[in-house]
Design an enzyme around this catalytic site. Structure first.
Site, mmCIF file in Angstrom:
data_model
loop_
_atom_site.group_PDB
_atom_site.id
_atom_site.type_symbol
_atom_site.label_atom_id
_atom_site.label_comp_id
_atom_site.label_asym_id
_atom_site.label_seq_id
_atom_site.Cartn_x
_atom_site.Cartn_y
_atom_site.Cartn_z
ATOM 1 N N CYS A 100 0.799 -1.230 0.000
ATOM 2 C CA CYS A 100 0.000 0.000 0.000
ATOM 3 C C CYS A 100 0.834 1.283 0.000
ATOM 4 O O CYS A 100 0.276 2.373 -0.027
ATOM 5 C CB CYS A 100 -0.926 0.010 1.208
ATOM 6 S SG CYS A 100 -0.065 0.276 2.767
ATOM 7 N N CYS A 145 1.370 -4.328 8.445
ATOM 8 C CA CYS A 145 1.139 -2.929 8.086
ATOM 9 C C CYS A 145 -0.220 -2.479 8.610
ATOM 10 O O CYS A 145 -1.229 -3.139 8.381
ATOM 11 C CB CYS A 145 1.207 -2.810 6.565
ATOM 12 S SG CYS A 145 0.673 -1.216 5.938
ATOM 13 N N CYS A 168 12.445 -8.447 11.696
ATOM 14 C CA CYS A 168 12.967 -9.334 10.659
ATOM 15 C C CYS A 168 11.966 -9.300 9.519
ATOM 16 O O CYS A 168 10.900 -9.902 9.608
ATOM 17 C CB CYS A 168 13.114 -10.733 11.240
ATOM 18 S SG CYS A 168 13.847 -11.893 10.086
HETATM 19 ZN ZN LIG Z 1 0.548 -1.800 3.697
#
Ligand SMILES: [Zn+2]
Length: 183
Positions: A100, A145, A168
């Site tokens: 995104c 996210c 990581c």
């Molecule tokens: Zn994203």
């Protein structure tokens, strides 16, 4: 040249290319890094904000993301260690979500962990949400996210001081935006 000086020079040389800046020594320094993340964007770049969620259907994600990026971001798969070109990326810039475009890390937050995955000792504030997963029987902290929910990697407690954290991250889940604007 004195023998000892020569030895020092020889020993130092191979590490010259691993020129990451050392992490800040204090948490105050880490906060500064987090606050100043926008200075790593190219001039005039526009990036999405964490408060504009991106929700797509499975089919739309499949169309938007190439094979392995889809597997990692939407199915929590893990790329093979050592395969990402971003392991060696050391230019100033921003690592954004490949799903995104949300900025997640700056180049100053990256360090060489030796694991074969791009590794970071902190992140841009508010970029991620975490959850515990049990894929490997023992619990791990998964992070994704906040804008699109895309899976990025796992968070470990063996990073360098002062944070002691190691994000990581799958390289295929990231898109690097160099500060100088060159691809
Ligand atoms: Zn994203």
């Amino acid at each position: 040249m004195e023998r000892r000086t020569l030895l020092k020079t020889l020993l130092a040389a191979p590490f010259a290319s691993w020129a990451y800046a050392a992490p800040p020594k204090t948490m105050k320094g880490i906060e500064e890094l987090q606050k100043n993340w926008k200075s790593f964007l190219p001039t005039g770049a526009s990036v999405p904000s964490p408060t504009e969620p991106l929700k797509l259907t499975k089919e739309e994600w499949k169309k938007r993301l190439p094979g392995q990026a889809y597997q990692v971001l939407r199915e929590e798969s893990t790329e093979r260690a050592g395969t990402s070109p971003l392991n060696d990326e050391k230019r100033p810039g921003i690592f954004a979500c490949a799903g995104c475009g949300l900025p997640l890390f700056t180049s100053e937050m990256k360090f060489e962990s030796g694991t074969g995955w791009p590794s970071f000792f902190t992140s841009i504030p508010g970029a991620f949400e975490t959850k515990k997963d049990f894929f490997l029987i023992y619990p791990r902290t998964e992070y994704h996210c906040i804008r699109c929910g895309g899976h990025h990697g796992h968070l470990f407690d063996d990073g360098p001081p002062p944070t002691g954290k190691r994000y990581c991250n799958n390289g295929v889940a990231l898109k690097f935006i160099p500060k100088d604007g060159k691809a």
